[in-house]
Enzyme design. Structure first.
Site, short mmCIF file in Angstrom:
data_model
loop_
_atom_site.label_atom_id
_atom_site.label_comp_id
_atom_site.label_asym_id
_atom_site.label_seq_id
_atom_site.Cartn_x
_atom_site.Cartn_y
_atom_site.Cartn_z
N HIS A 262 28.83 -39.85 66.56
CA HIS A 262 30.88 -39.12 66.86
C HIS A 262 30.62 -38.36 67.89
CE1 HIS A 262 30.21 -39.45 62.47
NE2 HIS A 262 31.18 -38.39 62.19
N ASN B 169 28.80 -33.96 63.86
CA ASN B 169 27.88 -33.77 63.21
C ASN B 169 26.38 -33.84 62.59
OD1 ASN B 169 30.04 -31.56 62.18
ND2 ASN B 169 31.31 -33.11 60.94
N CYS C 132 30.05 -49.83 63.40
CA CYS C 132 29.53 -51.09 63.99
C CYS C 132 30.64 -52.04 63.54
CB CYS C 132 28.36 -50.71 64.22
SG CYS C 132 27.20 -50.57 64.70
N HIS D 132 24.32 -48.92 68.34
CA HIS D 132 24.36 -47.42 67.29
C HIS D 132 23.26 -46.57 67.96
CE1 HIS D 132 24.33 -46.70 63.41
NE2 HIS D 132 22.96 -46.39 63.40
N CYS E 145 26.99 -50.40 60.11
CA CYS E 145 27.36 -49.53 59.95
C CYS E 145 29.03 -49.94 59.80
CB CYS E 145 26.63 -48.13 60.39
SG CYS E 145 27.17 -47.95 61.87
P1 AMP Z 1 31.61 -37.10 59.33
O1 AMP Z 1 31.24 -36.52 58.72
O2 AMP Z 1 31.11 -36.38 61.31
O3 AMP Z 1 30.32 -37.98 59.65
O4 AMP Z 1 32.88 -38.27 60.33
C1 AMP Z 1 32.86 -39.09 59.70
C2 AMP Z 1 34.36 -38.90 59.52
O5 AMP Z 1 35.32 -41.05 59.89
C3 AMP Z 1 35.22 -38.11 58.91
O6 AMP Z 1 36.36 -37.56 59.57
C4 AMP Z 1 36.67 -39.03 58.40
O7 AMP Z 1 37.54 -38.95 58.21
C5 AMP Z 1 36.28 -40.10 59.13
N1 AMP Z 1 36.74 -41.87 58.78
C6 AMP Z 1 36.39 -42.49 57.83
N2 AMP Z 1 36.34 -44.11 58.13
C7 AMP Z 1 36.85 -44.60 59.10
C8 AMP Z 1 37.67 -45.36 58.65
N3 AMP Z 1 37.62 -46.30 58.46
N4 AMP Z 1 38.31 -45.08 59.93
C9 AMP Z 1 38.76 -44.06 61.38
N5 AMP Z 1 37.93 -42.64 60.92
C10 AMP Z 1 36.69 -42.51 59.65
#
Ligand code: AMP
Length: 118
Positions: free
Chosen positions: A95, A82, A5, A44, A2
């Site tokens: 996260h 979330n 990861c 993970h 993922c």
């Molecule tokens: P969620 O909608 O709670 O799954 O949040 C996923 C978060 O990951 C979002 O706020 C994205 O902006 C963030 N995100 C996605 N790709 C990356 C990345 N490569 N580096 C840092 N943040 C990311």
């Protein structure tokens, strides 16, 4: 593997704030507040539904340390995770969003009428 990861494995670059043997915290690529950090476990775990209480206890301390590291622990911040489709989880690796650096709004989260759910 993922997306998160790959960040843990340093296959994808991230702006890392804090890291230890269990967790890593880095800036969100699409910040929704002046400070927007993601804190994740290195193993993970799909979502908050799956984290053990033992790991969550350590995660709590790590999140507190991140808030201190970026100097928002006194001014205040918000921690959000979330979960699943209704929670709006896009990345299926647990996260915690740590948001701060300004007065955050608090509003009506759902498209559906919240009164209708009680
Ligand atoms: P969620 O909608 O709670 O799954 O949040 C996923 C978060 O990951 C979002 O706020 C994205 O902006 C963030 N995100 C996605 N790709 C990356 C990345 N490569 N580096 C840092 N943040 C990311």
């Amino acid at each position: 593997m993922c997306l998160f990861c790959k960040i843990i494995n340093k296959e994808i670059p991230a702006n890392i704030i804090l890291e230890d043997s269990n967790f890593i915290a880095f800036h969100d690529i699409n910040p929704k507040a002046p400070v927007h950090i993601l804190a994740i476990p290195k193993i993970h775990v799909d979502s908050f539904n799956e984290i053990s209480s033992e790991l969550m206890a350590k995660m709590t301390t790590f999140i507190q340390d991140v808030a201190k590291e970026v100097n928002i622990e006194k001014s205040g911040y918000r921690v959000i995770t979330n979960v699943g489709d209704n929670g709006g989880q896009e990345v299926k690796h647990l996260h915690f969003h740590i948001l701060g650096g300004a007065r955050l709004k608090w509003g009506h989260f759902a498209d559906a009428d919240p009164q209708g759910h009680f």
